[in-house]
Motif scaffolding. Structure first.
Motif, PDB file in Angstrom:
ATOM      1  N   VAL A 116     -36.671  -1.811  -0.136  1.00 51.78           N
ATOM      2  CA  VAL A 116     -37.192  -0.484  -0.596  1.00 51.78           C
ATOM      3  C   VAL A 116     -38.108   0.019   0.340  1.00 51.78           C
ATOM      4  O   VAL A 116     -39.027  -1.167   0.743  1.00 51.78           O
ATOM      5  CB  VAL A 116     -37.693  -0.714  -2.039  1.00 51.78           C
ATOM      6  N   GLN A 140     -38.090  -4.338 -13.525  1.00 55.57           N
ATOM      7  CA  GLN A 140     -37.109  -3.291 -14.164  1.00 55.57           C
ATOM      8  C   GLN A 140     -37.815  -2.073 -14.783  1.00 55.57           C
ATOM      9  O   GLN A 140     -37.213  -1.065 -14.719  1.00 55.57           O
ATOM     10  CB  GLN A 140     -36.412  -3.867 -15.222  1.00 55.57           C
ATOM     11  N   TYR A 169     -40.565  -0.919 -13.144  1.00 56.60           N
ATOM     12  CA  TYR A 169     -40.851  -0.198 -11.915  1.00 56.60           C
ATOM     13  C   TYR A 169     -39.426   0.769 -11.621  1.00 56.60           C
ATOM     14  O   TYR A 169     -39.767   1.960 -11.163  1.00 56.60           O
ATOM     15  CB  TYR A 169     -41.210  -1.212 -10.782  1.00 56.60           C
ATOM     16  N   TYR A 170     -38.463   0.113 -11.824  1.00 55.80           N
ATOM     17  CA  TYR A 170     -37.170   1.068 -11.206  1.00 55.80           C
ATOM     18  C   TYR A 170     -36.973   2.035 -12.309  1.00 55.80           C
ATOM     19  O   TYR A 170     -36.230   3.190 -11.892  1.00 55.80           O
ATOM     20  CB  TYR A 170     -36.042  -0.112 -11.202  1.00 55.80           C
ATOM     21  N   THR A 171     -37.262   1.871 -13.430  1.00 59.03           N
ATOM     22  CA  THR A 171     -37.226   2.824 -14.568  1.00 59.03           C
ATOM     23  C   THR A 171     -38.184   4.030 -14.056  1.00 59.03           C
ATOM     24  O   THR A 171     -37.833   5.143 -14.172  1.00 59.03           O
ATOM     25  CB  THR A 171     -37.385   2.253 -15.768  1.00 59.03           C
ATOM     26  N   PHE A 226     -39.197   4.731 -11.307  1.00 61.82           N
ATOM     27  CA  PHE A 226     -38.732   5.316  -9.976  1.00 61.82           C
ATOM     28  C   PHE A 226     -37.411   6.199 -10.382  1.00 61.82           C
ATOM     29  O   PHE A 226     -37.390   7.545 -10.199  1.00 61.82           O
ATOM     30  CB  PHE A 226     -37.893   4.376  -9.081  1.00 61.82           C
ATOM     31  N   MET A 234     -35.059   5.367  -2.537  1.00 64.35           N
ATOM     32  CA  MET A 234     -34.518   4.257  -2.881  1.00 64.35           C
ATOM     33  C   MET A 234     -33.126   4.443  -2.464  1.00 64.35           C
ATOM     34  O   MET A 234     -32.586   5.504  -3.172  1.00 64.35           O
ATOM     35  CB  MET A 234     -34.843   3.462  -4.158  1.00 64.35           C
ATOM     36  N   GLN A 243     -30.615   3.297  -9.622  1.00 65.16           N
ATOM     37  CA  GLN A 243     -31.492   2.273 -10.569  1.00 65.16           C
ATOM     38  C   GLN A 243     -30.826   1.398 -11.057  1.00 65.16           C
ATOM     39  O   GLN A 243     -31.446   0.057 -11.047  1.00 65.16           O
ATOM     40  CB  GLN A 243     -32.094   3.559 -11.779  1.00 65.16           C
ATOM     41  N   TYR A 303     -30.474  -1.618  -8.560  1.00 64.65           N
ATOM     42  CA  TYR A 303     -31.600  -2.562  -8.436  1.00 64.65           C
ATOM     43  C   TYR A 303     -31.862  -3.378  -9.818  1.00 64.65           C
ATOM     44  O   TYR A 303     -32.381  -4.446  -9.674  1.00 64.65           O
ATOM     45  CB  TYR A 303     -32.773  -1.746  -8.025  1.00 64.65           C
ATOM     46  N   MET A 304     -31.787  -2.459 -10.853  1.00 60.65           N
ATOM     47  CA  MET A 304     -32.193  -3.653 -12.171  1.00 60.65           C
ATOM     48  C   MET A 304     -31.191  -4.625 -12.247  1.00 60.65           C
ATOM     49  O   MET A 304     -31.459  -5.859 -12.490  1.00 60.65           O
ATOM     50  CB  MET A 304     -32.093  -2.513 -13.164  1.00 60.65           C
TER      51      MET A 304
END
Length: 406
Positions: A16, A124, A126-128, A130, A213, A391, A394-395
């Protein structure tokens, strides 16, 4: 053992752009987490027990005074002083230390698991964040695009090539996107609170998230065999070892214990007699032996330890099955995310081509604003689906990374 404390989420971070922010968040979360701090104290306490068991039983000291002094040939006995020390069988203290050490190792493994779970939760969340932020950005772009189309529609209305209804439809569509954006703002605030709580800080602190990302060209390779190194499984190995050490200690405590001591009795001289040992004090060394002849406790403990070992083996097997299922599901969903991402990429390209055709039609004097709305809706759908794919990718990668210890 300490090598497994390294959190492999940094493998994902390398994918990333500007992802050092996530690395900083992971470090801050581990540093501030009250759960981690409490478990570190539990491990320290367990380690200190190694020193606790490195000791001998209390030394016994006694003193007595003869109210009625017994007369002996060498004189009257006035008092009795004694000191004794029981000693465990050879190797018992070492066995106690080994058992306490194995329990400390088990606590350390629990600490490692807690750190990895915390890192997974932070990543997770953090990706949410994003995903929500990227969707808001897409909505802003689409709102701006609709405004452009609205100007075109107003111009077309002036020259009689479009209806005022077309303008209203474009405005209604903008209102709908504004509504979605406001809803996403509320979701972002809620998820930001979750993220900040994971870092044990004020919920209102702004969270910096990367702007972009992408699904990488190739997946990070993992060896499924490394699943056996997951701390959740190593925990059972540590528990099994603690039972082994418990049984060694049980056998040592089943052995006899012995003690050494010394009695001292002062004697008063007899004034009416003269002989060599007149008034000679009594000094009596002693040895004691304690044998557990009628004690079934140790046999029962051995049986319990044997059953505990079998229980731990079954628990480890069950946990391995759960982790393998989670791994298979995560890999499958990550692959699905890649397929979806690539499909949306292709769909977006085709939607852009359709949009260009509509613009060219406008330049020639013909444009159907219903088609404009349809294409815009499709574009938004493809864009949001693509963000969700990123998302999800990455999760699921974070879950795989948690399961496979690298």
């Amino acid at each position: 053992m300490k090598s497994i404390i390294t959190i492999s989420f940094f493998v994902l971070i390398s994918m990333v752009s500007k992802a050092q922010t996530l690395e900083v968040y992971l470090q801050e979360a581990e540093l501030n987490s009250p759960v981690i701090q409490a478990m570190e104290l539990r491990h320290t306490i367990a380690s200190e027990k190694v020193n606790e068991v490195n000791t001998l039983p209390n030394t016994t000291i006694g003193a007595g005074y003869f109210v009625s002094e017994p007369e002996t040939r060498t004189g009257a006995q006035r008092a009795r002083f004694s000191v004794s020390q029981m000693l465990p069988w050879f190797g018992t203290i070492t066995a106690r230390q080994n058992y306490a050490g194995s329990m400390a190792d088990a606590e350390y493994t629990e600490l490692v698991i807690a750190k990895r779970k915390l890192a997974l939760s932070v990543a997770q969340s953090y990706y949410t964040l994003f995903g929500i932020q990227a969707t808001q950005k897409v909505l802003d772009e689409n709102i701006a695009l609709l405004k452009t189309y609205e100007k075109l529609a107003l111009t077309s209305v002036e020259v009689g090539k479009a209806s005022a209804v077309d303008v209203l439809k474009l405005q209604i569509r903008q209102n709908e996107l504004q509504q979605k954006k406001q809803v996403l703002e509320q979701r972002y605030m809620a998820e930001q609170a979750v993220f900040n709580n994971l870092l044990n800080r004020d919920e209102s602190i702004f969270v910096e998230v990367v702007d972009d990302m992408q699904v990488p060209a190739e997946d990070v390779l993992f060896d499924k065999e490394d699943l056996s190194l997951n701390p959740e499984l190593l925990k059972y190995d540590q528990l099994f070892e603690s039972v082994v050490q418990s049984e060694v200690l049980n056998q040592k405590e089943n052995a006899p214990s012995f003690g050494v001591g010394l009695d001292y009795i002062p004697v008063t001289e007899r004034p009416d007699m003269v002989f060599s040992d007149n008034g000679k004090d009594i000094l009596m060394p002693m040895v004691t032996l304690s044998i557990p002849i009628f004690n079934n406790k140790f046999k029962s403990v051995s049986k319990q330890n044997e059953l505990k070992q079998k229980e731990i083996e079954f628990q480890k097997e069950e946990r391995l099955n759960i982790l393998e299922n989670a791994y298979a599901k995560a890999v499958s969903q990550r692959n699905e995310a890649r397929i979806s991402f690539e499909t949306q990429e292709q769909n977006l390209k085709q939607a852009k081509d359709a949009e260009e055709i509509l613009i060219k039609n406008y330049e020639t004097g013909t444009i159907n604003f219903n088609d404009v709305l349809d294409i815009q809706e499709l574009q938004l759908k493809f864009q949001t689906n693509q963000i969700q794919s990123v998302q999800l990718y990455y999760m699921q990668s974070a879950i795989i990374n948690y399961l496979i210890n690298k």
